[in-house]
Structure formats: structure tokens, C-alpha cells
Design an enzyme around this catalytic site. Structure first.
Site, PDB file in Angstrom:
ATOM      1  N   LYS A  85      -7.071   5.854 -19.810  1.00  0.00           N
ATOM      2  CA  LYS A  85      -7.360   6.301 -21.176  1.00  0.00           C
ATOM      3  C   LYS A  85      -6.137   6.110 -22.079  1.00  0.00           C
ATOM      4  O   LYS A  85      -5.665   5.001 -22.214  1.00  0.00           O
ATOM      5  CB  LYS A  85      -7.852   7.755 -21.109  1.00  0.00           C
TER       6      LYS A  85
ATOM      7  N   TYR B  75     -15.008  16.440 -16.389  1.00  0.00           N
ATOM      8  CA  TYR B  75     -15.624  15.118 -16.366  1.00  0.00           C
ATOM      9  C   TYR B  75     -16.697  15.054 -15.252  1.00  0.00           C
ATOM     10  O   TYR B  75     -16.523  15.651 -14.186  1.00  0.00           O
ATOM     11  CB  TYR B  75     -14.520  14.076 -16.133  1.00  0.00           C
TER      12      TYR B  75
ATOM     13  N   ARG C 137       0.843  -1.216   0.000  1.00  0.00           N
ATOM     14  CA  ARG C 137       0.000   0.000   0.000  1.00  0.00           C
ATOM     15  C   ARG C 137       0.870   1.255   0.000  1.00  0.00           C
ATOM     16  O   ARG C 137       0.523   2.276  -0.582  1.00  0.00           O
ATOM     17  CB  ARG C 137      -0.978  -0.005   1.191  1.00  0.00           C
TER      18      ARG C 137
END
Ligand code: LCS
Length: 405
Positions: free
Chosen positions: A212, A115, A62
Site C-alpha cells: 500500500k 481487513y 530464502r
């Protein structure tokens, strides 16, 4: 140690090699997927020294993992930044960078076209934390400056906006940010290098949804934050690792690095196809408006020529004419999308496959309708992510679907 001086090679070479060196243990050229939650220590003393950062090393994935680190170094090099922290999604990057830079009582100046997920963060989550947000039209740097007050800590916008493809003059806004001691954070998801490098124009932080173009294969959700080393250390330690707990999985980082090796080639091809599609759409008898920065008709075409390195993104927005065969633009748009064969009706973007969607009911459905209309997200607007298929086939697909209106 790599023998390559990354400052002395061209972009394509740098993207392939940055962050990735043959594995020290085995010589493996491709960075191994260190699919482990934890790392063993020889002794308690060694563990304590790694925890206290007296000696470097990994302790728990983590907080850091070698595969994730390779991706971070690659993305820092990609954008020309000092350091990078990777996150499990683009939203994870946006949340972590904002939590790192603003506190209760602070103020953000935010681009008015963003967005839908980011819009929820700015319209709901930030105000819930006592952080005020003012939305401005970032095509007008003077509006950005007017919105700054003594509490402003961050200016935030998308370099090329989702979904209407508006541009902001980053250099001008960076000057304003510096003058007022405000950090400039930009979301460069729509126009990754080699299209646009915002840090070189004065931005302080760049974030990406690597989901993307950067991964580019439609099989990963991921994000990155790139910026000054000391700030990234705080964002990583306090936010990505702690309160959000959102590092990526090493497998996803491996896939993103794999995708990045062909980023320049893919991006050039996406942009070439998009330019052809935009020109085709602009001539179509069914189309009212095309939003594409590569077209002379785009209101900021001159800025696009100056800022976008001769490539105008793989994204297009367009609106059909009202009253095509008695249909409203919205009804015609629905029928048009439903009859396409190659382009898939799907959100996301930057995949090899062409994707087409309806922002008002999909990516931007969470933006209040009146705010959508103010920035040109009409019910008839269609967003197209032009893929890597042969553009002649895409045009043929559009032709057959238009013919069915
Ligand atoms: N920034 C931009 C500009 C985006 O378009 C998206 C997602 C995000 C951040 C969030 O990244 P994620 O968490 O999804 O990796 N945009 C999407 C879109 O336009 N369609 O589907 C998702």
C-alpha cells in the site's frame, strides 16, 4: 559506511538514506538488485561457518538477501524499531508474526474491524490451530482489558481500521498490554509514518502491507514485521524462512525502497486530497455518512488530532443516502461506481491512482454478513483510496457520476 547520523536528521532525510549505503563493490548509489538464489563460499570451511553463524554472511536468499536486508533496515528505521523482517505479502507478515507469538492453547484479543484476509486468519486459521480469538471494539480500551484472560498472548488490531477508519488509543492499550504481560501487535498499513508511529506509543510489533502506501506505486505485493531484535530473529528463522518460506523477491524489495524515498511527500499529498474529498462528500446531497478521521463529525476526531500528526490518512469510507431517485444505497452505490471515469473500481489502496471499492462484496466479502453489520460495514458502504491526481479533477469526476444517478 554512511557518514549520516540517522538519529540526527529529520524524517524525510532519514527515509531516503536509512538502510541504503553505496554498494561496497562498485560504489553504486542505488542498492543493487541481488537477484540470486544462492551465495558461493570460497571453501567448505567458510560455508560451514556461515551456516553456523560463526561468521556473518549470506548463504541462500530464502534466509537472507542483501537487497531484502536493505529494505528491512529502512523499514526498521521508518518505524523506529530494533529490527525488521520482510515478507512476500502483508498476509505473510501477519501469518509469521502470529505463528511466532502464539501456540495451541493460547488466546488472542483482536480488533473487531480488520481487513477481510486477516479476518479469515483470525476466524478460521487460528481456531483451526487451537488458538482462541476474542473480537473486541478497540475504540474502548476497557473492552480490550475485559477480554484478556490467563491464556492471552497477543492483542492485535489495525491502527486505523479497514474499511471504517476507526481508531484505537494505542498508548492506553499498550499500558493494558504491559500490565498483563501481553504483546501488542498493530497493523499500521492505513497510517504509515509520518502519520503514526505505534512503537513510540508502546506497541511491541508493527506490521505493514507494504503493497500500500509504503511502496505506493501499485506494482508490488509485500509485507514487513518490525519489532524487538531477538523476536524478529525467531520469526525470521522459524517462520518466514522455514514453515512459511515467504521472503520477498529482491526485485520487489528494490521497488519498495524506491517508493519509500518519496513516502513523506506522497503521504502528505494523499492526506491533503483526502481531506478535501471528505469535506466535499460531507456536503453532497447524495451522501448520508462520511467516515474520515479528519472531519469534526468523526466520533474519534479528538483522538485523531492527538495521535495522527495532523494528517488523517488518504482513506475515506462513505455511504450514499437511501432512496436517491428511488434507489437503495446499495443500488445507488453500484451505479455511482460504474459511472466514475478517473477513480478505478479496484481493491488495494495507497496507489497514485484513486481506487474505489465495495467492501461488502470485495475486501470484506469473507467476513460473515452479521459480523460486517455489527461493525458498520453495510451493503451501502463505499471505500475510497484517494490518489495523487489533482483533487479538482476527482471532484469533477464524482460530480458527473452523481449527476447520472
Ligand atoms: N493489512 C491490511 C490493513 C490490509 O488492508 C491488507 C490488504 C493486508 C494487511 C494484507 O496485505 P497484502 O497481503 O495484500 O499485501 N488489504 C487489501 C485491501 O483493502 N484491498 O486489497 C487488499
Amino acid at each position: 559506511m554512511s557518514k549520516i547520523d540517522l538519529n540526527d536528521v529529520m524524517f524525510e532525510t532519514m527515509v531516503i538514506h536509512a538502510g541504503q549505503e553505496p554498494d561496497k563493490g562498485t560504489g553504486a548509489l542505488s542498492t543493487p538488485i541481488f537477484q540470486t538464489s544462492t551465495f558461493c563460499f570460497e571453501t567448505v570451511e567458510e560455508g560451514a561457518a556461515k551456516f553456523s553463524k560463526e561468521i556473518p554472511g549470506y548463504v541462500y536468499s530464502r534466509g537472507g538477501n542483501p537487497t531484502n536486508r536493505a529494505l528491512e533496515l529502512k523499514c526498521a528505521a521508518l518505524e523506529g524499531g530494533e529490527d525488521c523482517v520482510a515478507t512476500a505479502s502483508g498476509m505473510g507478515a501477519i501469518g509469521a508474526v502470529l505463528l511466532g507469538l502464539v501456540k495451541t492453547g493460547d488466546h488472542i484479543v483482536c480488533g473487531d474491524t480488520i481487513y477481510g484476509g486477516t479476518s479469515v486468519v483470525m476466524r478460521t486459521n487460528m481456531p483451526d490451530l487451537g488458538i482462541d480469538v476474542t473480537f473486541v471494539d478497540t475504540t474502548k480500551p476497557e473492552e480490550v482489558e475485559k477480554a484478556i484472560n490467563e491464556k492471552t498472548k497477543v492483542i492485535y488490531f489495525e491502527t486505523v481500521t479497514n474499511p471504517t477508519l476507526k481508531l484505537a488509543d494505542i498508548e492506553e492499550i499498550a499500558k493494558i498490554a504491559k500490565k498483563h504481560g501481553v504483546k501488542l501487535v498493530v497493523d499500521n498499513t492505513f497510517s504509515p509514518p509520518p502519520i503514526l508511529s505505534p512503537l513510540k506509543l508502546g506497541a511491541d510489533f508493527v506490521i505493514h502491507s507494504v503493497t500500500k502506501y509504503i511502496n505506493g506505486h501499485g506494482d508490488v505485493i509485500g509485507g514487513v514485521i518490525i519489532g524487538p531484535k531477538d523476536d524478529i530473529a525467531v520469526i525470521r528463522g522459524n517462520y518466514v524462512t522455514k514453515i512459511c518460506g515467504t521472503p520477498p523477491s529482491p526485485f520487489n524489495s528494490y521497488l519498495v525502497m524506491r517508493g519509500m524515498k518519496t513516502l513523506p511527500i506522497r503521504v502528505r499529498e494523499h492526506c491533503k486530497n483526502a481531506m478535501e474529498m471528505a469535506e466535499y462528500l460531507e456536503k453532497s446531497e447524495y451522501v448520508k455518512t462520511v467516515y474520515y478521521p479528519g472531519l469534526k463529525s468523526h466520533p474519534q476526531h479528538e483522538l485523531a488530532k492527538k495521535m495522527l500528526n495532523g494528517m488523517y490518512t488518504g482513506m475515506i469510507a462513505f455511504e450514499l443516502k437511501d432512496d436517491v431517485k428511488g434507489l437503495s444505497a446499495f443500488e445507488a452505490g453500484k451505479k455511482f461506481l460504474n459511472n466514475l471515469k478517473i477513480a478505478s473500481i479496484a481493491v488495494s489502496l495507497g496507489d497514485p491512482d484513486t481506487l474505489i471499492e465495495h467492501p461488502a462484496s470485495m475486501t470484506h466479502a469473507s467476513v460473515p454478513p452479521e459480523s460486517r453489520l455489527e461493525v458498520g460495514i453495510t451493503d451501502g458502504l463505499i471505500r475510497l483510496s484517494v490518489g495523487l491526481e489533482n483533487v479538482k479533477d476527482l471532484i469533477k469526476d464524482f460530480e458527473q457520476s452523481f449527476a447520472k444517478l
